[in-house]
Design a protein around this motif. Structure first.
Motif, PDB file in Angstrom:
ATOM      1  N   LEU A   1      18.949  37.872 -13.774  1.00 19.64           N
ATOM      2  CA  LEU A   1      17.532  37.267 -13.808  1.00 19.64           C
ATOM      3  C   LEU A   1      16.696  38.273 -13.133  1.00 19.64           C
ATOM      4  O   LEU A   1      16.429  38.181 -11.729  1.00 19.64           O
ATOM      5  CB  LEU A   1      17.543  35.699 -13.076  1.00 19.64           C
ATOM      6  N   GLU A   2      16.426  39.266 -13.946  1.00 17.15           N
ATOM      7  CA  GLU A   2      15.563  40.381 -13.466  1.00 17.15           C
ATOM      8  C   GLU A   2      14.178  40.247 -12.540  1.00 17.15           C
ATOM      9  O   GLU A   2      14.111  40.864 -11.594  1.00 17.15           O
ATOM     10  CB  GLU A   2      15.320  41.474 -14.556  1.00 17.15           C
ATOM     11  N   GLU A   3      13.777  39.283 -13.237  1.00 13.83           N
ATOM     12  CA  GLU A   3      12.194  38.767 -12.213  1.00 13.83           C
ATOM     13  C   GLU A   3      12.570  38.504 -10.906  1.00 13.83           C
ATOM     14  O   GLU A   3      11.543  38.755 -10.054  1.00 13.83           O
ATOM     15  CB  GLU A   3      11.308  37.839 -13.122  1.00 13.83           C
ATOM     16  N   LYS A   4      13.471  37.634 -11.059  1.00 17.76           N
ATOM     17  CA  LYS A   4      13.850  37.220  -9.504  1.00 17.76           C
ATOM     18  C   LYS A   4      15.011  37.818  -8.862  1.00 17.76           C
ATOM     19  O   LYS A   4      15.340  37.501  -7.713  1.00 17.76           O
ATOM     20  CB  LYS A   4      14.467  35.651  -9.651  1.00 17.76           C
ATOM     21  N   LYS A   5      15.517  38.985  -9.304  1.00  9.32           N
ATOM     22  CA  LYS A   5      16.440  39.782  -8.650  1.00  9.32           C
ATOM     23  C   LYS A   5      17.880  39.052  -8.320  1.00  9.32           C
ATOM     24  O   LYS A   5      17.956  38.873  -7.255  1.00  9.32           O
ATOM     25  CB  LYS A   5      15.828  40.675  -7.487  1.00  9.32           C
ATOM     26  N   VAL A   6      18.151  38.227  -9.226  1.00  7.86           N
ATOM     27  CA  VAL A   6      19.227  37.223  -9.052  1.00  7.86           C
ATOM     28  C   VAL A   6      20.500  37.859 -10.142  1.00  7.86           C
ATOM     29  O   VAL A   6      20.122  37.905 -11.194  1.00  7.86           O
ATOM     30  CB  VAL A   6      19.112  35.798  -9.237  1.00  7.86           C
ATOM     31  N   VAL A   7      21.704  38.020  -9.462  1.00  2.54           N
ATOM     32  CA  VAL A   7      22.697  38.175 -10.451  1.00  2.54           C
ATOM     33  C   VAL A   7      23.760  37.033 -10.264  1.00  2.54           C
ATOM     34  O   VAL A   7      23.946  36.589  -9.186  1.00  2.54           O
ATOM     35  CB  VAL A   7      23.534  39.413  -9.798  1.00  2.54           C
ATOM     36  N   VAL A   8      24.021  36.385 -11.548  1.00  3.52           N
ATOM     37  CA  VAL A   8      24.742  35.290 -11.429  1.00  3.52           C
ATOM     38  C   VAL A   8      26.098  35.629 -12.157  1.00  3.52           C
ATOM     39  O   VAL A   8      26.131  36.109 -13.320  1.00  3.52           O
ATOM     40  CB  VAL A   8      24.159  34.091 -12.331  1.00  3.52           C
ATOM     41  N   LEU A   9      27.267  35.551 -11.577  1.00  5.96           N
ATOM     42  CA  LEU A   9      28.492  35.810 -12.132  1.00  5.96           C
ATOM     43  C   LEU A   9      29.309  34.449 -12.253  1.00  5.96           C
ATOM     44  O   LEU A   9      29.121  33.489 -11.553  1.00  5.96           O
ATOM     45  CB  LEU A   9      29.334  36.525 -10.979  1.00  5.96           C
ATOM     46  N   ASN A  10      30.308  34.600 -13.129  1.00  5.10           N
ATOM     47  CA  ASN A  10      31.153  33.410 -13.470  1.00  5.10           C
ATOM     48  C   ASN A  10      31.868  32.894 -12.346  1.00  5.10           C
ATOM     49  O   ASN A  10      32.634  33.688 -11.677  1.00  5.10           O
ATOM     50  CB  ASN A  10      32.013  33.790 -14.732  1.00  5.10           C
ATOM     51  N   LYS A  11      31.767  31.787 -11.698  1.00  4.60           N
ATOM     52  CA  LYS A  11      32.466  31.346 -10.500  1.00  4.60           C
ATOM     53  C   LYS A  11      34.009  31.226 -10.797  1.00  4.60           C
ATOM     54  O   LYS A  11      34.609  31.358  -9.885  1.00  4.60           O
ATOM     55  CB  LYS A  11      31.817  30.440  -9.952  1.00  4.60           C
ATOM     56  N   PHE A  12      34.255  31.377 -12.185  1.00  2.47           N
ATOM     57  CA  PHE A  12      35.940  31.000 -12.310  1.00  2.47           C
ATOM     58  C   PHE A  12      36.546  32.538 -12.404  1.00  2.47           C
ATOM     59  O   PHE A  12      37.918  32.558 -12.517  1.00  2.47           O
ATOM     60  CB  PHE A  12      36.089  30.462 -13.583  1.00  2.47           C
ATOM     61  N   LEU A  13      35.797  33.592 -12.375  1.00  5.83           N
ATOM     62  CA  LEU A  13      36.575  34.900 -12.224  1.00  5.83           C
ATOM     63  C   LEU A  13      37.275  35.064 -11.056  1.00  5.83           C
ATOM     64  O   LEU A  13      37.111  34.517 -10.062  1.00  5.83           O
ATOM     65  CB  LEU A  13      35.544  36.106 -12.080  1.00  5.83           C
ATOM     66  N   GLN A  14      38.509  35.496 -11.090  1.00 10.83           N
ATOM     67  CA  GLN A  14      39.460  35.842  -9.934  1.00 10.83           C
ATOM     68  C   GLN A  14      39.124  37.100  -9.176  1.00 10.83           C
ATOM     69  O   GLN A  14      37.951  37.609  -9.885  1.00 10.83           O
ATOM     70  CB  GLN A  14      40.956  36.282 -10.530  1.00 10.83           C
ATOM     71  N   LEU A  15      39.414  37.250  -8.245  1.00  8.17           N
ATOM     72  CA  LEU A  15      38.903  38.310  -7.259  1.00  8.17           C
ATOM     73  C   LEU A  15      38.690  39.873  -8.006  1.00  8.17           C
ATOM     74  O   LEU A  15      37.707  40.261  -7.788  1.00  8.17           O
ATOM     75  CB  LEU A  15      40.080  38.656  -6.035  1.00  8.17           C
TER      76      LEU A  15
ATOM     77  N   ASP B   1      30.733  46.775 -13.025  1.00 10.65           N
ATOM     78  CA  ASP B   1      30.203  46.876 -14.508  1.00 10.65           C
ATOM     79  C   ASP B   1      28.873  46.987 -14.390  1.00 10.65           C
ATOM     80  O   ASP B   1      28.339  47.562 -15.260  1.00 10.65           O
ATOM     81  CB  ASP B   1      30.780  46.236 -15.475  1.00 10.65           C
ATOM     82  N   LEU B   2      28.307  45.868 -13.629  1.00 16.40           N
ATOM     83  CA  LEU B   2      26.904  45.470 -13.457  1.00 16.40           C
ATOM     84  C   LEU B   2      26.074  46.560 -12.572  1.00 16.40           C
ATOM     85  O   LEU B   2      24.676  46.579 -13.074  1.00 16.40           O
ATOM     86  CB  LEU B   2      26.964  44.049 -12.780  1.00 16.40           C
ATOM     87  N   LEU B   3      26.594  47.354 -11.745  1.00 15.23           N
ATOM     88  CA  LEU B   3      25.572  48.137 -10.906  1.00 15.23           C
ATOM     89  C   LEU B   3      24.815  49.069 -11.686  1.00 15.23           C
ATOM     90  O   LEU B   3      23.552  49.367 -11.286  1.00 15.23           O
ATOM     91  CB  LEU B   3      26.369  48.823 -10.039  1.00 15.23           C
ATOM     92  N   PRO B   4      25.541  49.768 -12.637  1.00 17.70           N
ATOM     93  CA  PRO B   4      24.606  50.812 -13.441  1.00 17.70           C
ATOM     94  C   PRO B   4      23.508  49.987 -13.847  1.00 17.70           C
ATOM     95  O   PRO B   4      22.191  50.759 -14.115  1.00 17.70           O
ATOM     96  CB  PRO B   4      25.507  51.323 -14.480  1.00 17.70           C
ATOM     97  N   GLN B   5      23.488  48.852 -14.147  1.00 21.08           N
ATOM     98  CA  GLN B   5      22.231  48.019 -15.156  1.00 21.08           C
ATOM     99  C   GLN B   5      21.125  47.689 -13.828  1.00 21.08           C
ATOM    100  O   GLN B   5      20.172  46.957 -14.399  1.00 21.08           O
ATOM    101  CB  GLN B   5      22.981  46.723 -15.800  1.00 21.08           C
ATOM    102  N   LEU B   6      21.427  47.669 -12.825  1.00 24.70           N
ATOM    103  CA  LEU B   6      20.541  47.235 -11.871  1.00 24.70           C
ATOM    104  C   LEU B   6      19.678  48.393 -11.435  1.00 24.70           C
ATOM    105  O   LEU B   6      19.991  49.442 -11.468  1.00 24.70           O
ATOM    106  CB  LEU B   6      21.379  46.509 -10.697  1.00 24.70           C
ATOM    107  N   LYS B   7      18.455  47.956 -10.693  1.00 24.13           N
ATOM    108  CA  LYS B   7      17.515  49.042 -10.400  1.00 24.13           C
ATOM    109  C   LYS B   7      18.135  49.423  -8.735  1.00 24.13           C
ATOM    110  O   LYS B   7      17.537  48.534  -7.782  1.00 24.13           O
ATOM    111  CB  LYS B   7      16.196  48.394 -10.369  1.00 24.13           C
ATOM    112  N   ILE B   8      18.624  50.193  -8.841  1.00 27.02           N
ATOM    113  CA  ILE B   8      19.202  50.622  -7.521  1.00 27.02           C
ATOM    114  C   ILE B   8      18.655  51.987  -6.890  1.00 27.02           C
ATOM    115  O   ILE B   8      18.662  53.010  -7.766  1.00 27.02           O
ATOM    116  CB  ILE B   8      20.902  50.886  -7.531  1.00 27.02           C
TER     117      ILE B   8
END
Length: 102
Positions: free
Chosen positions: A38-52, A61-68
């Protein structure tokens, strides 16, 4: 640095996003790739059922898509970010060389 699938690794990868003002949350939902931004709010939501391991891989995988802004990261986070991005770029280079015509 080799990537170990531990809670500490996940914490360090999440910290990179958090230092850039992103909130990382784990929720239920029908995520195609395990996350949504949710770019406007700078929220990353991940599926809670993913294992570690899935959580770590999804964040990587997500980091390159964020404004870092790597220069604004703490030294420890910058080291992790540079290592992750180095691996990301080298894997993309391999994909591109595999698909180039002979």
């Amino acid at each position: 640095m080799s990537m170990k699938y531990t809670q500490t690794t996940l914490d360090k990868v999440e910290k990179i996003a958090e230092e850039m003002g992103y909130i990382v949350r784990y929720e239920r939902g029908s995520f195609q790739s395990g996350f949504c931004i949710l770019e406007e709010k700078k929220v990353v939501v991940l599926n809670k059922f993913l294992q570690l391991e899935g959580r770590i891989n999804t964040m990587i995988d997500l980091l390159p898509q964020l404004k870092i802004d790597a220069d604004a990261l703490t030294p420890d986070s910058r080291k992790w970010y540079d290592d992750i991005m180095g691996k990301f770029h080298s894997s993309k280079d391999e994909e591109n060389s595999d698909s180039s015509p002979a």
